[in-house]
Design an enzyme around this catalytic site. Structure first.
Site, mmCIF file in Angstrom:
data_model
loop_
_atom_site.group_PDB
_atom_site.id
_atom_site.type_symbol
_atom_site.label_atom_id
_atom_site.label_comp_id
_atom_site.label_asym_id
_atom_site.label_seq_id
_atom_site.Cartn_x
_atom_site.Cartn_y
_atom_site.Cartn_z
ATOM 1 N N PHE A 142 0.868 -1.182 0.000
ATOM 2 C CA PHE A 142 0.000 0.000 0.000
ATOM 3 C C PHE A 142 0.899 1.225 0.000
ATOM 4 O O PHE A 142 1.697 1.424 0.911
ATOM 5 C CB PHE A 142 -0.936 0.035 1.217
ATOM 6 C CG PHE A 142 -1.946 1.149 1.123
ATOM 7 C CD1 PHE A 142 -3.127 0.964 0.420
ATOM 8 C CD2 PHE A 142 -1.706 2.397 1.689
ATOM 9 C CE1 PHE A 142 -4.064 1.997 0.287
ATOM 10 C CE2 PHE A 142 -2.625 3.431 1.564
ATOM 11 C CZ PHE A 142 -3.807 3.229 0.863
ATOM 12 N N ASP A 243 9.422 2.899 1.857
ATOM 13 C CA ASP A 243 8.219 3.608 2.297
ATOM 14 C C ASP A 243 8.025 3.354 3.791
ATOM 15 O O ASP A 243 7.606 2.271 4.204
ATOM 16 C CB ASP A 243 7.008 3.117 1.481
ATOM 17 C CG ASP A 243 5.729 3.867 1.839
ATOM 18 O OD1 ASP A 243 5.691 4.496 2.918
ATOM 19 O OD2 ASP A 243 4.773 3.821 1.048
ATOM 20 N N LYS A 272 2.502 10.030 8.565
ATOM 21 C CA LYS A 272 1.818 9.540 9.769
ATOM 22 C C LYS A 272 2.442 10.009 11.098
ATOM 23 O O LYS A 272 2.173 11.109 11.548
ATOM 24 C CB LYS A 272 1.718 8.021 9.714
ATOM 25 C CG LYS A 272 0.788 7.526 8.597
ATOM 26 C CD LYS A 272 0.571 6.045 8.679
ATOM 27 C CE LYS A 272 -0.287 5.495 7.554
ATOM 28 N NZ LYS A 272 -1.717 5.580 7.780
HETATM 29 C C1 LIG Z 1 3.054 2.422 3.731
HETATM 30 C C2 LIG Z 1 2.102 3.509 3.339
HETATM 31 N N1 LIG Z 1 2.392 4.288 2.281
HETATM 32 C C3 LIG Z 1 1.570 5.288 1.904
HETATM 33 C C4 LIG Z 1 0.391 5.539 2.566
HETATM 34 C C5 LIG Z 1 -0.493 6.661 2.121
HETATM 35 O O1 LIG Z 1 -0.518 7.688 3.070
HETATM 36 P P1 LIG Z 1 -1.711 8.759 3.064
HETATM 37 O O2 LIG Z 1 -2.950 8.018 3.434
HETATM 38 O O3 LIG Z 1 -1.306 9.781 4.077
HETATM 39 O O4 LIG Z 1 -1.771 9.324 1.683
HETATM 40 C C6 LIG Z 1 0.045 4.746 3.681
HETATM 41 C C7 LIG Z 1 -1.220 4.964 4.391
HETATM 42 O O5 LIG Z 1 -1.737 4.107 5.086
HETATM 43 C C8 LIG Z 1 0.923 3.697 4.067
HETATM 44 O O6 LIG Z 1 0.634 2.893 5.108
#
Ligand SMILES: Cc1ncc(COP(=O)(O)O)c(C=O)c1O
Length: 434
Positions: A142, A243, A272
């Site tokens: 994700f 990420d 986050k």
């Molecule tokens: C690993 C990872 N990357 C990217 C995102 C996307 O972040 P956002 O929801 O702030 O756009 C998330 C969100 O849960 C995530 O867990």
């Protein structure tokens, strides 16, 4: 109407009228206030929060240091747009993150607002620097919901359904998860297969990887897999983008989860936990990659908002002063010991795993790993809320309970929450539902 006279049911029905179904809701409750590891709803009910706003308030709800930092900034200025009139807190935050991020080389950092935006910007940087267009991500990954981060995301329903065509030049490889039948060797072979059948490695700009797959099921990537990715990237001139949007800022017991493996990425995306509840994301990494594009190529009106920078600086102080990395490790051990003990009593618990406080429990019918049991994870989530505990599920089959406690939680409140899960599981078994 004053908040105290509102009910969750009435607000949910207004919500249903005014807000699309596609904005999901894990729980039919509306928040009134929150502090530390607790949330109170508009009806005055207290909840232990094992969600932390999806791994965001690692420093707890309304940490006094963070509230104070935002309050101090508020009357000074709330927005100038960093690209128009700069401010020192943005620079200081960049300096501190460059210092904290792994890698013994010159680094730079810049800010965005959401995680997905950080991912988008990492894609742009990698493509501009390498002059290549292809990107590799993993099944179950994700990376966000904007169109290119969505293309990297490795799960169709619900994220991609109906939103295609997906952005081109994205290739997905298997993510190693031995309990789901994919060994590190299988995952490595999957990438080699991509290179053979689908894309010339000389055209790949970056490999994006979560050091612990989050939405995909809280699956830690084996350190040898991450090291292999690093070697593969070095061999083919590909950038390694880690990420850390969900795993970062002490969630796994290190500032960044990648540190557990010793691998040094070229770029890190984070969000986050960084803002402690204020919206801010970042890309941190190699200065030569960062400086490849011309002035004006990167940026966004609100990105690196001064209130969010003030909050993030306070978050970094709190993480260090309250030793939240150490606390994260202790929380993780306590939770996994509890669930391993519970697994001895209930065979539906097919796996207990995690890194630091990032802990998951995976349910299978009768313990048979070919029979995922999302019903059990969902029943626990729903019933726990009635007893004052907020939980979330995840995983490609929705059968994983993921525990994302604020790292400031006390042992007493942590145990209170764990007890509720243990009791509920016992009741589900007695009812023949687990
Ligand atoms: C690993 C990872 N990357 C990217 C995102 C996307 O972040 P956002 O929801 O702030 O756009 C998330 C969100 O849960 C995530 O867990």
């Amino acid at each position: 109407m004053s908040a105290t006279t509102q009910t969750n049911a009435a607000l949910m029905s207004r919500r249903a009228e005014a807000i699309p179904r596609a904005i999901g809701n894990a729980h039919a409750i509306f928040a009134e206030k929150a502090l530390g590891s607790l949330i109170w709803d508009v009806e005055g009910k207290r909840y232990i929060d094992f969600c932390a706003g999806i791994a965001v308030v690692n420093t707890g709800h309304c940490h006094p240091r963070i509230v104070e930092a935002v309050q101090a900034q508020l009357p000074q200025f709330t927005h100038t747009c960093f690209q128009v009139v700069a401010y020192e807190s943005y620079v200081r935050l960049a300096e501190r993150l460059c210092e904290l991020a792994p890698g013994n080389f010159a680094k730079k950092a810049f800010f965005m607002t959401t995680g997905a935006e950080a991912v988008e910007n990492a894609i742009k940087l990698a493509r501009a620097y390498t002059g290549r267009s292809a990107l590799i991500a993993f099944n179950g990954a994700f990376h966000g919901r904007t169109m290119y981060s969505l293309a990297l995301t490795g799960k169709v329903d619900p994220y991609k359904t109906g939103f295609g065509p997906m952005a081109p030049e994205v290739y997905h490889a298997p993510f190693p998860s031995p309990i789901h039948g994919i060994s590190v060797e299988d995952a490595i072979a999957g990438i080699e297969k991509l290179f053979k059948n689908d894309v010339d490695p000389g055209r790949v700009a970056a490999i994006f990887v979560e050091p612990v797959q989050g939405e995909g099921g809280y699956i830690p990537a084996a350190p040898e897999f991450l090291r292999h990715l690093r070697a593969l990237c070095d061999r083919h001139g590909i950038l390694l983008v880690v990420d850390e949007i969900q795993t970062g800022v002490a969630r796994t017991g290190k500032m960044f989860a990648i540190e557990h493996s010793g691998v040094v990425p070229d770029l890190i995306t984070m969000a986050k936990g960084l803002g402690g509840g204020m919206p801010i994301s970042a890309v941190v990494g190699r200065a030569d990659v960062m400086d490849h594009s011309n002035p004006g190529a990167l940026g966004s009106t609100y990105a690196g908002n001064p209130l969010a920078c003030a909050a993030a600086l306070a978050v970094l102080d709190v993480v260090a002063e309250e030793k939240l990395c150490e606390r994260s490790l202790a929380i993780g051990e306590r939770m996994r010991a509890f669930f391993r003990d519970l697994a001895g009593q209930h065979k539906s618990i097919g796996d207990v795993r995690g890194l630091g406080a990032m802990t998951a429990v995976e349910f299978f019918h009768g313990g048979d790993r070919s029979k995922p049991a999302p019903e059990i994870a969902n029943a626990l989530k729903t019933e726990a809320a009635k007893r004052g505990l907020l939980l979330l599920t995840c995983g490609n089959n929705g059968n994983v309970l993921r525990l994302m406690v604020p790292l400031v939680i006390s042992d007493a409140v942590l145990d209170e929450g764990l007890r509720i899960i243990g009791e509920l599981l016992g009741e589900l078994v007695a009812q023949g539902k687990a």
